[in-house]
Design a protein around this motif. Structure first.
Motif, PDB file in Angstrom:
ATOM      1  N   GLN A  45       0.826  -1.199   0.000  1.00 15.23           N
ATOM      2  CA  GLN A  45       0.000   0.000   0.000  1.00 15.23           C
ATOM      3  C   GLN A  45       0.866   1.257   0.000  1.00 15.23           C
ATOM      4  N   THR A  46       0.521   2.201  -0.873  1.00 14.39           N
ATOM      5  CA  THR A  46       1.201   3.501  -0.838  1.00 14.39           C
ATOM      6  C   THR A  46       0.827   4.201   0.461  1.00 14.39           C
ATOM      7  N   SER A  47       1.804   4.819   1.125  1.00 12.01           N
ATOM      8  CA  SER A  47       1.562   5.296   2.496  1.00 12.01           C
ATOM      9  C   SER A  47       1.801   6.773   2.730  1.00 12.01           C
ATOM     10  N   GLN A  48       2.325   7.502   1.732  1.00 10.74           N
ATOM     11  CA  GLN A  48       2.628   8.923   1.915  1.00 10.74           C
ATOM     12  C   GLN A  48       2.030   9.736   0.764  1.00 10.74           C
ATOM     13  N   ASP A  49       1.373  10.812   1.103  1.00 15.44           N
ATOM     14  CA  ASP A  49       0.743  11.669   0.091  1.00 15.44           C
ATOM     15  C   ASP A  49       1.794  12.430  -0.711  1.00 15.44           C
ATOM     16  N   ALA A  50       1.413  12.749  -1.943  1.00 10.56           N
ATOM     17  CA  ALA A  50       2.250  13.560  -2.838  1.00 10.56           C
ATOM     18  C   ALA A  50       3.676  13.004  -2.939  1.00 10.56           C
ATOM     19  N   ARG A  51       3.754  11.769  -3.364  1.00  7.45           N
ATOM     20  CA  ARG A  51       5.051  11.111  -3.477  1.00  7.45           C
ATOM     21  C   ARG A  51       5.145  10.297  -4.774  1.00  7.45           C
ATOM     22  N   PHE A  52       6.389  10.108  -5.215  1.00  7.85           N
ATOM     23  CA  PHE A  52       6.691   9.160  -6.271  1.00  7.85           C
ATOM     24  C   PHE A  52       6.882   7.793  -5.629  1.00  7.85           C
ATOM     25  N   TYR A  53       6.500   6.754  -6.351  1.00  6.42           N
ATOM     26  CA  TYR A  53       6.694   5.396  -5.847  1.00  6.42           C
ATOM     27  C   TYR A  53       7.414   4.578  -6.903  1.00  6.42           C
ATOM     28  N   GLY A  54       8.461   3.882  -6.472  1.00  6.41           N
ATOM     29  CA  GLY A  54       9.226   3.056  -7.399  1.00  6.41           C
ATOM     30  C   GLY A  54       9.639   1.756  -6.733  1.00  6.41           C
ATOM     31  N   LEU A  55       9.088   0.662  -7.206  1.00  4.43           N
ATOM     32  CA  LEU A  55       9.369  -0.644  -6.634  1.00  4.43           C
ATOM     33  C   LEU A  55       9.288  -1.677  -7.756  1.00  4.43           C
ATOM     34  N   SER A  56      10.252  -2.591  -7.804  1.00  6.66           N
ATOM     35  CA  SER A  56      10.257  -3.564  -8.902  1.00  6.66           C
ATOM     36  C   SER A  56      10.767  -4.918  -8.432  1.00  6.66           C
ATOM     37  N   ALA A  57      10.394  -5.934  -9.186  1.00  2.77           N
ATOM     38  CA  ALA A  57      10.847  -7.303  -8.935  1.00  2.77           C
ATOM     39  C   ALA A  57      11.324  -7.903 -10.241  1.00  2.77           C
ATOM     40  N   ALA A  58      12.448  -8.596 -10.181  1.00  2.70           N
ATOM     41  CA  ALA A  58      13.001  -9.246 -11.372  1.00  2.70           C
ATOM     42  C   ALA A  58      12.660 -10.736 -11.363  1.00  2.70           C
ATOM     43  N   PHE A  59      12.686 -11.341 -12.541  1.00  5.39           N
ATOM     44  CA  PHE A  59      12.450 -12.774 -12.676  1.00  5.39           C
ATOM     45  C   PHE A  59      13.235 -13.274 -13.883  1.00  5.39           C
ATOM     46  N   ASP A  60      13.293 -14.570 -14.052  1.00  6.35           N
ATOM     47  CA  ASP A  60      14.021 -15.138 -15.191  1.00  6.35           C
ATOM     48  C   ASP A  60      13.444 -14.584 -16.489  1.00  6.35           C
ATOM     49  N   LYS A  61      14.311 -14.025 -17.304  1.00  7.35           N
ATOM     50  CA  LYS A  61      13.809 -13.390 -18.521  1.00  7.35           C
ATOM     51  C   LYS A  61      13.275 -14.438 -19.489  1.00  7.35           C
ATOM     52  N   PHE A  62      12.293 -13.992 -20.276  1.00  4.94           N
ATOM     53  CA  PHE A  62      11.684 -14.880 -21.262  1.00  4.94           C
ATOM     54  C   PHE A  62      11.220 -14.070 -22.453  1.00  4.94           C
ATOM     55  N   SER A  63      10.872 -14.769 -23.518  1.00  8.99           N
ATOM     56  CA  SER A  63      10.253 -14.150 -24.688  1.00  8.99           C
ATOM     57  C   SER A  63       8.859 -14.745 -24.850  1.00  8.99           C
ATOM     58  N   ASN A  64       7.930 -13.911 -25.250  1.00  9.37           N
ATOM     59  CA  ASN A  64       6.569 -14.409 -25.488  1.00  9.37           C
ATOM     60  C   ASN A  64       6.347 -14.817 -26.947  1.00  9.37           C
ATOM     61  N   GLU A  65       7.426 -15.044 -27.682  1.00  7.32           N
ATOM     62  CA  GLU A  65       7.304 -15.431 -29.086  1.00  7.32           C
ATOM     63  C   GLU A  65       6.471 -16.703 -29.225  1.00  7.32           C
ATOM     64  N   GLY A  66       5.437 -16.620 -30.035  1.00  7.85           N
ATOM     65  CA  GLY A  66       4.571 -17.764 -30.284  1.00  7.85           C
ATOM     66  C   GLY A  66       3.662 -18.133 -29.133  1.00  7.85           C
ATOM     67  N   LYS A  67       3.594 -17.294 -28.109  1.00  3.39           N
ATOM     68  CA  LYS A  67       2.801 -17.612 -26.933  1.00  3.39           C
ATOM     69  C   LYS A  67       1.892 -16.443 -26.551  1.00  3.39           C
TER      70      LYS A  67
END
Length: 380
Positions: A65-87
């Protein structure tokens, strides 16, 4: 023979199993799986782990949950890279604007694996941006933005998002036949062809630059009747002196000047004369500029395809904080995504509404009691 049949059945079952590229329900240890951006420094807001003020299940509905007013939020999660080719590619998550958001984003961005997570910001290159965005009464839309040849392309349709305080499920489906579908709460709200609804490619047809409308092309459907003439008694003044007006008895010409009757609308006035209209015998219709094949158009069967998908993140600005994100899923199976949505959002939505309704009723009673006491105090 039975062994071969069993092996074939197992092989088919394996083929039909969905591929889960990424899934996050923000249970224990979620902080270790996510990286906070420090790009905005002191302006960077904090996410907290919470189910909010009302929910269907105190544990199942916990998200970030975002918890502070008038703020930028930046959060990310990485995972094994993949291609969606043909899927098929499915991106799904839940959003709850329990603060009744006035201006702020509620979308996710899907990035290539090259994302610098610690420095993620608004200009970090991404593959897809998807989700709700609200700012005042004029902006209540679902963003669907694709990066194509280093350009971020906005969808040409207006897809309205939910703007209440309850949890909603957002799903984007991108298929290898270059079609797409957007769902909210597991119901289709928009679909179509990628080429039709985004400006991936130049138009197939363009106006022929060599063609021009002939000088004698007459587009006038009606013309003045050349045989029609204005009647001799047509011209009458628009206003005339009032024939019933009389000079006041106390009017003094020396003091008041020469008396003139007031003017009134002339009942015989016919206005400006115009000849009647007739069908134009030379009318050829509206000239349509002929089109030719656009020499700059080249079809692309891989509009849907990304060779490197390796991270997902929230890159947002919010005036009023309180949004809760949860139940993130990236998969290749739209049926599985629907099933997961039903199992998570679907089983708690009614209980969430019941809890919210109960809170609203309690607040209403409390407010009425306070108003009653205030009036009693005024009476004393």
């Amino acid at each position: 023979m039975k062994t071969l049949l069993c092996l074939a059945a197992l092989f088919c079952a394996a083929l039909s199993e969905p591929t889960i590229y990424f899934e996050e329900r923000f249970g224990d240890g979620w902080e270790k799986r996510w990286v906070e951006s420090t790009h905005k420094g002191a302006e960077q807001g904090k996410f907290v782990h919470s189910a909010g003020k009302f929910y269907g299940d105190a544990e199942l509905d916990k998200g970030i949950q975002t918890s502070q007013d008038a703020r930028f939020y930046g959060l990310s999660a990485a995972f094994d890279k993949f291609s969606n080719e043909g899927k098929t590619l499915v991106i799904q998550f839940t959003v709850k604007h329990e603060q009744n958001i006035d201006c702020g984003g509620g979308y996710v961005k899907v990035f290539p694996s090259t994302l610098d997570q610690g420095d993620m910001h608004g200009d970090s290159p991404y593959n897809i941006m998807f989700g709700p965005d609200i700012c005042g009464p004029g902006t209540k839309k679902v963003h669907v933005i694709f990066n194509y040849k280093d350009k971020n392309l906005l969808v040409n349709k207006d897809i309205r998002c939910k703007d209440d305080v309850m949890t909603h499920l957002y799903t984007l489906i991108v298929r290898p036949d270059n079609t797409y579908e957007v769902k909210i709460d597991n119901e289709k709200v928009e679909s179509g062809k990628l080429e039709d609804d985004w400006n991936f490619l130049p138009p197939k047809k363009i106006k022929d630059p060599e063609a021009k409308k002939p000088d004698d092309w007459d587009e006038r459907e009606k013309i003045d009747d050349p045989d029609d003439t204005k009647p001799e008694d047509w011209d009458k003044p628009e206003h005339i002196p009032d024939p019933d007006a009389k000079k006041p008895e106390d009017w003094d010409d020396e003091m008041d000047g020469e008396w003139e009757p007031p003017m009134i609308d002339n009942p015989d006035y016919k206005g400006e004369w115009k000849p009647k209209q007739i069908d134009n015998p030379d009318y050829k219709g509206k000239w349509v500029h002929p089109e030719i094949d656009n020499p700059e158009y080249t079809p692309d069967e891989n509009l849907y395809k990304y060779d490197d998908i390796g991270a997902i993140g929230f890159d947002l600005w919010q005036v009023k904080s309180g949004t809760i994100f949860d139940n993130i899923l990236i998969t290749d199976d739209e049926d599985h995504a629907k099933k997961v949505g039903d199992e998570l959002w679907g089983v708690t939505k009614e209980a969430e509404k019941k809890m919210k309704d109960k809170q609203d009723e309690e607040e209403r009673k409390k407010r009425e009691e306070e108003e009653k006491k205030a009036k009693e105090e005024e009476g004393k």
